[in-house]
Design a protein around this motif. Structure first.
Motif, PDB file in Angstrom:
ATOM      1  N   PHE A 117       0.842  -1.201   0.000  1.00  0.00           N
ATOM      2  CA  PHE A 117       0.000   0.000   0.000  1.00  0.00           C
ATOM      3  C   PHE A 117       0.869   1.241   0.000  1.00  0.00           C
ATOM      4  CE2 PHE A 117      -3.234  -2.983   1.125  1.00  0.00           C
ATOM      5  CZ  PHE A 117      -4.418  -2.394   0.707  1.00  0.00           C
ATOM      6  N   PRO A 118       0.328   2.378  -0.443  1.00  0.00           N
ATOM      7  CA  PRO A 118      -1.026   2.615  -0.911  1.00  0.00           C
ATOM      8  C   PRO A 118      -1.229   2.075  -2.325  1.00  0.00           C
ATOM      9  CG  PRO A 118       0.233   4.633  -1.128  1.00  0.00           C
ATOM     10  CD  PRO A 118       1.139   3.619  -0.474  1.00  0.00           C
ATOM     11  N   LEU A 119      -2.476   1.706  -2.605  1.00  0.00           N
ATOM     12  CA  LEU A 119      -2.855   1.287  -3.947  1.00  0.00           C
ATOM     13  C   LEU A 119      -3.216   2.522  -4.763  1.00  0.00           C
ATOM     14  CD1 LEU A 119      -5.183  -1.778  -3.227  1.00  0.00           C
ATOM     15  CD2 LEU A 119      -2.730  -1.770  -3.672  1.00  0.00           C
ATOM     16  N   ARG A 120      -3.137   2.381  -6.069  1.00  0.00           N
ATOM     17  CA  ARG A 120      -3.602   3.431  -6.979  1.00  0.00           C
ATOM     18  C   ARG A 120      -4.660   2.799  -7.865  1.00  0.00           C
ATOM     19  NH1 ARG A 120      -0.829   7.658  -5.889  1.00  0.00           N
ATOM     20  NH2 ARG A 120      -1.963   8.991  -7.302  1.00  0.00           N
ATOM     21  N   ILE A 121      -5.713   3.541  -8.100  1.00  0.00           N
ATOM     22  CA  ILE A 121      -6.730   3.124  -9.053  1.00  0.00           C
ATOM     23  C   ILE A 121      -6.774   4.232 -10.096  1.00  0.00           C
ATOM     24  CG2 ILE A 121      -9.158   2.582  -9.399  1.00  0.00           C
ATOM     25  CD1 ILE A 121      -9.163   1.408  -6.580  1.00  0.00           C
ATOM     26  N   ARG A 122      -6.443   3.844 -11.320  1.00  0.00           N
ATOM     27  CA  ARG A 122      -6.242   4.849 -12.350  1.00  0.00           C
ATOM     28  C   ARG A 122      -6.723   4.341 -13.697  1.00  0.00           C
ATOM     29  NH1 ARG A 122      -2.106   3.050 -15.439  1.00  0.00           N
ATOM     30  NH2 ARG A 122      -0.424   1.830 -14.535  1.00  0.00           N
ATOM     31  N   SER A 123      -6.779   5.254 -14.653  1.00  0.00           N
ATOM     32  CA  SER A 123      -7.076   4.859 -16.024  1.00  0.00           C
ATOM     33  C   SER A 123      -5.803   4.290 -16.641  1.00  0.00           C
ATOM     34  CB  SER A 123      -7.599   6.054 -16.823  1.00  0.00           C
ATOM     35  OG  SER A 123      -6.780   7.180 -16.652  1.00  0.00           O
ATOM     36  N   ARG A 124      -5.966   3.589 -17.731  1.00  0.00           N
ATOM     37  CA  ARG A 124      -4.798   2.959 -18.355  1.00  0.00           C
ATOM     38  C   ARG A 124      -3.871   4.016 -18.941  1.00  0.00           C
ATOM     39  NH1 ARG A 124      -5.437   0.855 -24.313  1.00  0.00           N
ATOM     40  NH2 ARG A 124      -6.945   2.363 -25.092  1.00  0.00           N
ATOM     41  N   ARG A 125      -2.621   3.601 -19.112  1.00  0.00           N
ATOM     42  CA  ARG A 125      -1.597   4.478 -19.675  1.00  0.00           C
ATOM     43  C   ARG A 125      -0.917   3.748 -20.827  1.00  0.00           C
ATOM     44  NH1 ARG A 125       0.932   6.028 -13.834  1.00  0.00           N
ATOM     45  NH2 ARG A 125      -0.773   7.390 -13.157  1.00  0.00           N
ATOM     46  N   PRO A 126      -0.398   4.496 -21.786  1.00  0.00           N
ATOM     47  CA  PRO A 126       0.325   3.844 -22.881  1.00  0.00           C
ATOM     48  C   PRO A 126       1.471   2.997 -22.320  1.00  0.00           C
ATOM     49  CG  PRO A 126      -0.022   6.173 -23.367  1.00  0.00           C
ATOM     50  CD  PRO A 126      -0.455   5.953 -21.939  1.00  0.00           C
ATOM     51  N   GLY A 127       1.593   1.791 -22.845  1.00  0.00           N
ATOM     52  CA  GLY A 127       2.685   0.906 -22.418  1.00  0.00           C
ATOM     53  C   GLY A 127       2.410   0.080 -21.182  1.00  0.00           C
ATOM     54  N   ASP A 128       1.235   0.221 -20.547  1.00  0.00           N
ATOM     55  CA  ASP A 128       0.909  -0.594 -19.375  1.00  0.00           C
ATOM     56  C   ASP A 128       1.050  -2.072 -19.718  1.00  0.00           C
ATOM     57  OD1 ASP A 128       0.343   1.309 -17.452  1.00  0.00           O
ATOM     58  OD2 ASP A 128      -1.829   1.229 -17.703  1.00  0.00           O
ATOM     59  N   ARG A 129       1.703  -2.810 -18.815  1.00  0.00           N
ATOM     60  CA  ARG A 129       1.877  -4.253 -18.958  1.00  0.00           C
ATOM     61  C   ARG A 129       1.538  -4.920 -17.635  1.00  0.00           C
ATOM     62  NH1 ARG A 129       4.441  -5.411 -23.685  1.00  0.00           N
ATOM     63  NH2 ARG A 129       4.782  -7.574 -23.117  1.00  0.00           N
ATOM     64  N   MET A 130       1.048  -6.157 -17.723  1.00  0.00           N
ATOM     65  CA  MET A 130       0.672  -6.879 -16.523  1.00  0.00           C
ATOM     66  C   MET A 130       1.197  -8.311 -16.609  1.00  0.00           C
ATOM     67  SD  MET A 130      -3.086  -7.083 -14.733  1.00  0.00           S
ATOM     68  CE  MET A 130      -3.909  -8.218 -15.815  1.00  0.00           C
ATOM     69  N   GLU A 131       1.734  -8.801 -15.479  1.00  0.00           N
ATOM     70  CA  GLU A 131       2.150 -10.199 -15.358  1.00  0.00           C
ATOM     71  C   GLU A 131       0.878 -11.028 -15.151  1.00  0.00           C
ATOM     72  OE1 GLU A 131       5.442 -11.219 -15.422  1.00  0.00           O
ATOM     73  OE2 GLU A 131       6.071  -9.139 -15.719  1.00  0.00           O
ATOM     74  N   LEU A 132       0.629 -11.995 -16.038  1.00  0.00           N
ATOM     75  CA  LEU A 132      -0.609 -12.770 -15.974  1.00  0.00           C
ATOM     76  C   LEU A 132      -0.375 -14.172 -15.430  1.00  0.00           C
ATOM     77  CD1 LEU A 132      -2.227 -11.831 -19.393  1.00  0.00           C
ATOM     78  CD2 LEU A 132      -2.730 -10.895 -17.140  1.00  0.00           C
ATOM     79  N   LEU A 133      -1.402 -14.711 -14.783  1.00  0.00           N
ATOM     80  CA  LEU A 133      -1.366 -16.096 -14.322  1.00  0.00           C
ATOM     81  C   LEU A 133      -1.204 -17.016 -15.523  1.00  0.00           C
ATOM     82  CD1 LEU A 133      -4.296 -16.132 -11.765  1.00  0.00           C
ATOM     83  CD2 LEU A 133      -1.914 -16.583 -11.259  1.00  0.00           C
ATOM     84  N   GLY A 134      -0.315 -17.991 -15.409  1.00  0.00           N
ATOM     85  CA  GLY A 134      -0.157 -18.982 -16.458  1.00  0.00           C
ATOM     86  C   GLY A 134       0.590 -18.498 -17.685  1.00  0.00           C
ATOM     87  N   LEU A 135       1.163 -17.303 -17.631  1.00  0.00           N
ATOM     88  CA  LEU A 135       1.887 -16.762 -18.777  1.00  0.00           C
ATOM     89  C   LEU A 135       3.288 -16.376 -18.327  1.00  0.00           C
ATOM     90  CD1 LEU A 135       1.595 -15.726 -21.772  1.00  0.00           C
ATOM     91  CD2 LEU A 135       1.055 -13.507 -20.790  1.00  0.00           C
ATOM     92  N   ASN A 136       4.288 -16.914 -18.978  1.00  0.00           N
ATOM     93  CA  ASN A 136       5.654 -16.495 -18.673  1.00  0.00           C
ATOM     94  C   ASN A 136       5.853 -15.120 -19.275  1.00  0.00           C
ATOM     95  OD1 ASN A 136       6.482 -18.689 -17.227  1.00  0.00           O
ATOM     96  ND2 ASN A 136       7.327 -19.773 -18.996  1.00  0.00           N
ATOM     97  N   GLY A 137       6.082 -14.145 -18.443  1.00  0.00           N
ATOM     98  CA  GLY A 137       6.244 -12.781 -18.920  1.00  0.00           C
ATOM     99  C   GLY A 137       4.993 -11.960 -18.694  1.00  0.00           C
ATOM    100  N   SER A 138       4.855 -10.924 -19.495  1.00  0.00           N
ATOM    101  CA  SER A 138       3.740 -10.000 -19.297  1.00  0.00           C
ATOM    102  C   SER A 138       2.990  -9.791 -20.604  1.00  0.00           C
ATOM    103  CB  SER A 138       4.273  -8.657 -18.785  1.00  0.00           C
ATOM    104  OG  SER A 138       5.147  -8.085 -19.744  1.00  0.00           O
ATOM    105  N   LYS A 139       1.879  -9.102 -20.503  1.00  0.00           N
ATOM    106  CA  LYS A 139       1.058  -8.796 -21.671  1.00  0.00           C
ATOM    107  C   LYS A 139       0.631  -7.342 -21.583  1.00  0.00           C
ATOM    108  CE  LYS A 139      -2.687 -10.661 -24.409  1.00  0.00           C
ATOM    109  NZ  LYS A 139      -3.534 -11.829 -24.634  1.00  0.00           N
ATOM    110  N   LYS A 140       0.552  -6.681 -22.710  1.00  0.00           N
ATOM    111  CA  LYS A 140       0.098  -5.294 -22.736  1.00  0.00           C
ATOM    112  C   LYS A 140      -1.379  -5.240 -22.350  1.00  0.00           C
ATOM    113  CE  LYS A 140       3.106  -3.354 -26.266  1.00  0.00           C
ATOM    114  NZ  LYS A 140       3.122  -2.714 -27.594  1.00  0.00           N
TER     115      LYS A 140
END
Length: 167
Positions: free
Chosen positions: A77-100
């Motif tokens: 914490f603190p958490l941020r709740i925001r709108s998306r930004r160019p280049g945002d990437r997220m580490e996903l369950l079951g995926l090696n690496g990240s996805k835009k």
């Protein structure tokens, strides 16, 4: 497509509409503390509630796209709740690496008008934890060793639940 007289025709996947005025959504960015129980996001016409539990009150595996469970001790914490930004990437369950995030929204067939309104939840380290209503990250998973859980719930009437994936 502008068709004249201030009228615009839009087609987004399987929907078509005529608009007399198109106002782009305003970007948003809110910081929330551990004590926050609910955040209203008027720019997104949405709200997110936060609930804390000792342990894991039930198996959080198949809870649906409008809620996500996290190990509260692994969330910074603190958490941020925001709108998306160019280049945002997220580490996903079951995926090696990240996805835009942009590609996740396209895969979910979210209308372009809705993409800017989907709340993105990040922690203090900048990790994207949840594209609310769409996908949850691989961060802060609830396990059998979890001592405290954090449940986030999205309230967004405009979000077509059929476009959402399980979190």
């Amino acid at each position: 497509m502008d068709i004249g007289l201030g009228i615009r025709f839009t087609r987004e996947y399987d929907r078509a509409a005529l608009h007399s005025m198109v106002v782009p959504p305003a970007p948003f960015d809110y910081e929330i503390s551990r004590e926050t129980e609910r955040l209203d996001i008027p720019e997104a016409r949405a709200a997110i509630s936060l609930h804390r539990y000792e342990g894991s009150p039930h198996p959080p595996g198949n809870t649906g796209p409008l809620e996500a469970w996290f190990d509260a001790d692994a969330v910074v914490f603190p958490l941020r709740i925001r709108s998306r930004r160019p280049g945002d990437r997220m580490e996903l369950l079951g995926l090696n690496g990240s996805k835009k995030v942009k590609d996740m929204f396209i895969d979910a067939k979210l209308s372009p008008a809705l993409r800017e309104r989907i709340p993105i939840v990040t922690d203090a380290e900048g990790r994207i934890l949840w594209a609310a209503g769409i996908r949850r990250s691989a961060a802060a998973l609830v396990t059998t060793r979890t001592e405290r859980s954090l449940q986030l719930k999205l309230f967004m009437p405009d979000l077509d639940r059929s476009a959402c994936e399980d979190t």
